[in-house]
Every structure is written in structure tokens, then in C-alpha cells.
Design a protein around this motif. Structure first.
Motif, PDB file in Angstrom:
ATOM      1  N   GLY A  45     -18.190 -11.094  20.738  1.00 25.20           N
ATOM      2  CA  GLY A  45     -16.951 -10.333  20.856  1.00 25.20           C
ATOM      3  C   GLY A  45     -16.932  -9.074  20.010  1.00 25.20           C
ATOM      4  O   GLY A  45     -17.920  -8.698  19.364  1.00 25.20           O
ATOM      5  N   TYR A  46     -15.770  -8.417  20.037  1.00 22.42           N
ATOM      6  CA  TYR A  46     -15.520  -7.206  19.241  1.00 22.42           C
ATOM      7  C   TYR A  46     -14.234  -7.407  18.443  1.00 22.42           C
ATOM      8  O   TYR A  46     -13.379  -8.207  18.815  1.00 22.42           O
ATOM      9  CB  TYR A  46     -15.262  -5.998  20.154  1.00 22.42           C
ATOM     10  N   ALA A  47     -14.096  -6.622  17.395  1.00 23.01           N
ATOM     11  CA  ALA A  47     -12.797  -6.466  16.738  1.00 23.01           C
ATOM     12  C   ALA A  47     -12.504  -4.975  16.699  1.00 23.01           C
ATOM     13  O   ALA A  47     -13.373  -4.179  16.327  1.00 23.01           O
ATOM     14  CB  ALA A  47     -12.822  -7.044  15.331  1.00 23.01           C
ATOM     15  N   VAL A  48     -11.309  -4.599  17.122  1.00 25.46           N
ATOM     16  CA  VAL A  48     -10.913  -3.184  17.123  1.00 25.46           C
ATOM     17  C   VAL A  48      -9.599  -3.045  16.379  1.00 25.46           C
ATOM     18  O   VAL A  48      -8.605  -3.686  16.722  1.00 25.46           O
ATOM     19  CB  VAL A  48     -10.744  -2.633  18.562  1.00 25.46           C
ATOM     20  N   CYS A  49      -9.610  -2.236  15.326  1.00 23.12           N
ATOM     21  CA  CYS A  49      -8.383  -1.930  14.585  1.00 23.12           C
ATOM     22  C   CYS A  49      -8.054  -0.470  14.800  1.00 23.12           C
ATOM     23  O   CYS A  49      -8.966   0.359  14.888  1.00 23.12           O
ATOM     24  CB  CYS A  49      -8.608  -2.116  13.098  1.00 23.12           C
ATOM     25  N   TYR A  50      -6.773  -0.136  14.859  1.00 21.41           N
ATOM     26  CA  TYR A  50      -6.412   1.270  15.034  1.00 21.41           C
ATOM     27  C   TYR A  50      -5.164   1.589  14.236  1.00 21.41           C
ATOM     28  O   TYR A  50      -4.312   0.731  14.000  1.00 21.41           O
ATOM     29  CB  TYR A  50      -6.220   1.604  16.522  1.00 21.41           C
ATOM     30  N   ASN A  51      -5.105   2.820  13.797  1.00 17.79           N
ATOM     31  CA  ASN A  51      -3.993   3.294  12.978  1.00 17.79           C
ATOM     32  C   ASN A  51      -3.515   4.626  13.555  1.00 17.79           C
ATOM     33  O   ASN A  51      -4.086   5.673  13.266  1.00 17.79           O
ATOM     34  CB  ASN A  51      -4.472   3.450  11.531  1.00 17.79           C
ATOM     35  N   LEU A  85       0.828  -1.216   0.000  1.00 20.84           N
ATOM     36  CA  LEU A  85       0.000   0.000   0.000  1.00 20.84           C
ATOM     37  C   LEU A  85       0.856   1.258   0.000  1.00 20.84           C
ATOM     38  O   LEU A  85       0.567   2.223  -0.708  1.00 20.84           O
ATOM     39  CB  LEU A  85      -0.881   0.025   1.253  1.00 20.84           C
ATOM     40  N   HIS A  86       1.907   1.237   0.816  1.00 20.62           N
ATOM     41  CA  HIS A  86       2.809   2.390   0.886  1.00 20.62           C
ATOM     42  C   HIS A  86       3.413   2.660  -0.495  1.00 20.62           C
ATOM     43  O   HIS A  86       3.481   3.807  -0.947  1.00 20.62           O
ATOM     44  CB  HIS A  86       3.905   2.133   1.924  1.00 20.62           C
ATOM     45  N   ASN A 131       1.840   4.219   7.398  1.00 25.29           N
ATOM     46  CA  ASN A 131       2.018   5.674   7.520  1.00 25.29           C
ATOM     47  C   ASN A 131       0.938   6.418   6.748  1.00 25.29           C
ATOM     48  O   ASN A 131       1.077   7.588   6.444  1.00 25.29           O
ATOM     49  CB  ASN A 131       3.397   6.077   6.969  1.00 25.29           C
ATOM     50  N   THR A 132      -0.132   5.709   6.389  1.00 29.06           N
ATOM     51  CA  THR A 132      -1.192   6.328   5.589  1.00 29.06           C
ATOM     52  C   THR A 132      -2.450   6.483   6.428  1.00 29.06           C
ATOM     53  O   THR A 132      -2.648   5.761   7.397  1.00 29.06           O
ATOM     54  CB  THR A 132      -1.522   5.439   4.381  1.00 29.06           C
TER      55      THR A 132
END
Length: 603
Positions: A553-559, A335-336, A539-540
Motif C-alpha cells: 500500500g501507500y500512505a499519502v498525507c497532505y497539508n 504546534l500552532h 495553518n503551518t
């Protein structure tokens, strides 16, 4: 310059060492410690006795450990094949929502089909440029000065997951000297084979690709075409049976093989309904993840394909990937490269040679297949309606703020997640965060277990007015530091979860009954991952998203970016206890409260 991430010569992969088999006593001790914040004392005592018996000298644990060490001496990676098979290929859940992660990127500045095709042409050229570099010189990446294994990069292309009755397998078609030279383009549920190389072996230029996409557009007007791609969203056993029925016909077999062998798939999506700005990022993440339903773009996907790039008519775009071939870090590198490539103007003159017409892929649909498609449509819409997605951009601070206080940004966010979960549910739960094992040859991932005794002490104290601010800061520091230590252990191959899995699978491979330690309710609880988390190594300004691992449950993504953090939170509507919006709002307030805690008085 994008070429910076590539080595000047083909790197010897063999320089990466085999991952260690951690000492048995170390893993068992760390396993018990990981259970402490999750279990009442009486259950913990029961499990401790069981673990001690398993680990005693001359016992079953020691024998299995010796066999694992022997396995490690005779293979280049003792766990990866087992892990991929157990975690991915043997799972029978649909790939859509449950497995394939989606990455949604900032909207492009166009809003019609013309802009869509211009951008899609640029994107294809960028992916081909990345592939050219991967074929000759593998990308150089490192974590803390340690080179990472790059074995996975060539496998991203011309690979596809194939459904099977008991387990799937991954077909890699790019290994032969004359590998595939086409991609698959899908628009309005219709698939096309698009050759992306000239007869002399050079990749098509952007203007050549654009001309071919125009031709595809003229051949794919919205008709009453059956959405064949929907079949790939089914439960794996169901899709496996439909797959065999589908391939009985010669035309179908040829079309399916061309999709599977393609370098990657480009999904040209129709625009979706305009919605308010605050819901836009959630809607876009959903579009990339599952296509928005059978009346939207879900028929424009082949969920088994390793790489699918989605480009919408409304400026939305992103990618969807299948994890049996690769997890997130190699995708982030790709992606970068693409984002850097997209900044450059197209300077290459198109050769004046006529190109063959892109080939439309046809399917013969008998009543059985028609029924399979109808059932798949119903099931996918049920799954999509059950998934609650909440994406938000936290703008009070980013990764620079924890750094100013000498905290690891990732560990700081993980402790904030523990606090948010505790505030919503009044307890901690089994939580996993993915750590990359690419320091080792063929390495994939292990888990970091975020709930610790230190994080439990911190969350219990945080909302207690009797505890001083100084004490809370100290407890926060301890919780963050312990998480950072666990992260380091996992990166060095000293995590506990892959080792425990290896011991269990070794027993099964030897024909033994599953050891009692793994039949214990504590192990069931400790591996019922109610909180699945992941940091986007990017870095995007991208938003990553996937469904929870368990129904409750949960799913948590973070950037984390320097001054803001992108989050996505998912949960299933069928579970009354979980609520994605509530957890997202609580996470936002918890981060604000942590900021207030760390600010000096009067700031």
C-alpha cells in the motif's frame, strides 16, 4: 494571540454527548455501497446475501446491535477503548514507520549547535507554556460551530506506551497532584533528566533552559555509547521481552521509568549529509520519522514516548508522536501554539539561583541486552531501507482554487488521489481517510471511504476522449459532493467502520465465533487499506508523514495552504507493484489536469 484558543475557565467535559450507535440497516446498506466500486458483480451478490442474513430481524446482527446500544448507555464512549486497543495496543508492528506519525517543519535559520540550543530552549519554554494553559484552561476548538472534546490534551504529557506480551498499555503519570516536573533530553544516544521547574513551581526561563542544555552538551560527547532508544523501534513482542530483561537491573529500571514519566522528550540530533534542495523535504521527513538509521540519529529516539520534539544542528526540526494517546488534531493545536510562541521575544529575566546539574541516565548492558540492541539495529535499518518517502510542494494552486469552484478542498484532493491511483494501477482500492470524532466525549477517529461509485465513474471517464469536458466536470462535481457527504456522516458519528468493528468485537466479547460477514473475502479486501490518507489540520507549512498500513500500500498525507499544497507519499520498496515517486508524479499531473478541466476555454 495564542491565548485565543483557550477558554477563560475550566470547561466541563461532560457537555459532550456520547457518540451514537448508528442504525444497523443504515450501516449495512452503506457498507454494501462502499463495496460496489471495489468488487466484481458475482462477489458483490455473494456478499449481499451474507449481509442480508446478518441484518435480518431477530438475527445475529440485531442481537449484537442491542448489546452495543446497551454498552453505549453504560459508558461515556462505547467505541474509543475498543478502538485504541484494537488499532494500536494490540498491533505488534514496530511503532517506527508503521504507526508513529512525524511532522516536519520549515527549516530554522541556523546551522550550528549554538543555534540548535537557542531554538531548543525556546521550544521547551513554548511547550511548558502550552502545558500551563492546558492544566488550567482547556483549549477551545470547534468544527462548524460545534465544540470539540479537549480530554486528550492533559494526557499528552508524562505519558508513554509500555510494551506487553499480547498487547501494550499506556501509562499516564501526570494525573497525580505532584506530577513529574522533568523532561528527557537525548543527545548522541545519551539520555538526561532535566528538571524544567524552579523550586517555587515556576517553569524555567529560556535562558535557564539554555544554560542547562549547554551543560548537557558538555556531558554528551560522541562516544561508543550503545543506542538504547533503538530497542523501542522493535517488533512489539520482541521489545516486550527485551523490556523485561532490561528492567531486571535496578539502574536500568530507574532510567527507563524517568524516560517514561518525563513530560516529553527532546531529541538533539546531529547534522545529516547535505543533499539537493528537491530531496531536502523528503530527507527531513525521514529524519523526524525514524532518525535516518543506526549510523545517524535513530538512537536519539524513544518511540514509545507520546511526544518527542526533534531539533537538528542543521536547522531541521519537527515532532514525532505516539497515537495510542492522541491522533493528529490535538498535536496540531500544540504546534500552532508553539509557532506563535516562537515569534515572541524572551522578556523574562532569569532568577539568579544555581540550578542542579541535569542528571545523566545510566544503563547496565549485559550480553543479552547487547544482543537485543544489535538485532534491533539490524531490523530498524532493514525497515528504513525498505521505506520510500517522496515529499513535494504542489505550487500550481492551493485550497483557494477548489473553493472558487464551490468544491470542498479536502474532497477535491481526495478525488484527485483516486484518479492518480487509478492511473497508476488501473483500479480503485480500499482507501481510508481519517475523520475526527472529537465532537463527542472521548471521541477519536473514524474512516471516510474515498472510493465511491461516483469517483469510479469519474476516473473511468476522465481519460476517455469520447466524454465531453462538460460531462467530466459534472462527474467530478458528483464525486466531490458524495465525498463531502461521507465526511459529514463520519464527523456526526454515522460512519460505518467503527460501527462494524464494534459489532465484530461485541461478538468476540460474548464468546461467539466471529460472524461470517467479517470472515468474508469482501470484508478482508474492504479493510486491506492500500491507500492510507490524512489531511494535516494545520495553518503551518508542515509536512506530515507515516508509513503505509499494508505491505502493498501507500500512505499519502497532505497539508493544503491557500496557494500551495504539501504532500508526502510513502510506499515499501519490497513491493514491486507500488512506487512512491510514480504515485507522487501522477498525483501532481492529475491535479494539473483537474485545474485545466475547470478553467474556462482560453484561460
Amino acid at each position: 494571540e495564542t491565548s485565543d484558543t483557550f477558554s477563560s475557565s475550566v470547561r466541563k467535559i461532560t457537555q459532550h454527548q456520547q457518540p451514537p450507535v448508528p442504525p444497523l440497516t443504515q450501516t449495512l446498506g452503506r457498507y454494501l455501497r462502499a463495496l460496489e466500486p471495489l468488487l466484481p458483480q458475482d462477489e458483490l451478490d455473494h456478499t449481499r446475501k451474507m449481509v442480508q442474513k446478518f441484518g435480518q430481524g431477530g438475527g445475529l446482527g440485531e442481537k449484537l446491535q442491542q448489546e452495543l446500544e446497551k454498552r453505549a448507555r453504560h459508558s461515556h464512549n462505547w467505541i474509543t477503548d475498543w478502538w485504541v486497543r484494537w488499532a494500536y495496543l494490540e498491533s505488534r508492528l514496530p511503532l517506527a514507520v508503521h504507526s508513529n506519525p512525524a511532522i516536519s517543519l520549515p527549516r530554522r535559520d541556523y546551522s550550528d549547535w549554538r543555534g540548535q540550543l537557542v531554538f531548543a530552549s525556546k521550544l521547551i519554554a513554548g511547550v511548558l507554556d502550552f502545558k500551563y494553559r492546558v492544566d488550567g484552561r482547556l483549549p477551545v476548538e470547534n468544527i462548524r460551530g460545534q465544540l470539540l472534546c479537549a480530554e486528550l490534551f492533559p494526557r499528552l504529557f508524562s505519558s508513554c506506551r509500555i510494551p506487553g506480551p499480547k498487547h501494550d498499555y499506556v501509562a499516564h503519570y501526570g494525573r497525580s497532584r505532584r506530577g513529574p516536573t522533568h523532561i528527557t533530553v537525548v543527545r548522541n544516544y545519551q539520555f538526561f533528566q532535566l528538571d524544567v521547574y524552579n523550586s517555587d513551581g515556576t517553569p524555567l526561563t529560556e535562558s535557564q533552559i539554555h544554560g542547562q542544555l549547554l551543560r548537557i552538551r558538555s556531558q554528551s560527547w560522541k562516544t561508543d555509547k550503545e543506542p538504547m532508544g533503538i530497542l523501542t523501534s522493535e517488533h512489539r513482542h520482541t521489545w516486550g521481552q527485551a523490556y523485561n530483561r532490561l528492567l531486571r537491573d535496578k539502574i536500568n529500571k530507574e532510567s527507563v521509568r524517568l524516560i517514561e514519566k518525563g513530560l516529553f522528550t527532546l531529541c538533539l540530533d546531529s547534522p545529516v549529509m547535505r543533499i539537493s534542495d528537491d530531496k531536502y523535504s523528503s530527507r527531513m521527513a525521514a529524519q523526524i520519522l525514524h532518525g535516518g538509521g543506526t549510523y545517524s540519529n535513530s538512537g536519539n529516539r524513544w518511540f514509545d514516548k507520546t511526544l518527542q520534539f526533534v531539533v537538528g544542528e542543521d536547522g531541521s526540526w519537527g515532532l514525532l508522536y505516539e497515537q495510542a494517546t492522541a491522533e493528529g488534531p490535538p498535536i496540531a493545536t500544540l504546534l500552532h501554539h508553539l509557532l506563535e510562541f516562537c515569534k515572541k521575544p524572551d522578556r523574562v529575566r532569569a532568577p539568579l539561583v544555581p540550578l542542579p546539574m541535569p542528571k545523566k541516565l545510566y544503563f547496565y548492558i549485559d550480553p543479552e541486552i547487547k544482543w537485543d540492541i544489535e538485532m534491533a539495529k539490524q531490523n530498524l535499518d532493514i525497515l528504513i531501507n525498505d521505506l520510500d518517502i517522496n515529499c513535494f510542494n504542489f505550487q500550481r494552486f492551493g485550497k483557494e482554487f477548489p473553493k472558487q469552484h464551490n468544491f470542498s478542498p479536502n474532497s477535491f484532493i481526495q478525488v484527485a488521489l483516486q484518479l492518480a491511483y487509478y492511473r497508476v494501477h488501473g483500479e480503485l482500492c480500499a482507501s481510508c481517510e481519517t475523520a475526527s470524532l472529537r465532537m463527542f466525549r472521548g471521541g477519536r477517529t473514524d474512516y471516510i471511504r474515498s472510493p465511491t461509485n461516483q469517483s469510479l465513474k469519474f476516473v473511468l471517464a476522465f481519460d476517455n476522449p469520447a466524454v465531453s469536458k462538460e460531462a467530466k466536470v459534472e462527474l467530478l462535481r458528483e464525486a466531490v459532493e458524495v465525498h463531502s457527504e461521507l465526511t459529514e456522516q463520519a464527523l456526526q458519528g454515522q460512519g460505518i467502520d467503527r460501527h462494524l468493528l464494534g459489532l465484530k468485537l461485541q461478538a468476540i466479547e460474548e464468546g461467539l465465533s466471529v460472524p461470517r460477514i467479517f470472515m468474508d473475502t469482501a470484508y478482508g479486501l474492504a479493510t486491506h487499506w492500500k491507500l492510507r490518507t490524512g489531511q494535516v489540520p494545520s495553518n503551518t507549512d508542515s509536512v506530515m508523514c507515516f508509513g503505509p498500513l499494508v505491505p502493498d500500500g501507500y500512505a499519502v498525507c497532505y497539508n493544503p495552504q491557500p496557494d500551495h499544497v504539501h504532500f508526502s507519499v510513502t510506499a515499501f520498496n519490497c513491493c514491486e507493484e507500488t512506487n512512491a515517486e510514480k504515485l507522487a508524479l501522477t498525483l501532481e499531473t492529475s491535479l494539473c489536469h483537474l485545474q485545466t478541466l475547470l478553467q474556462p476555454p482560453g484561460a
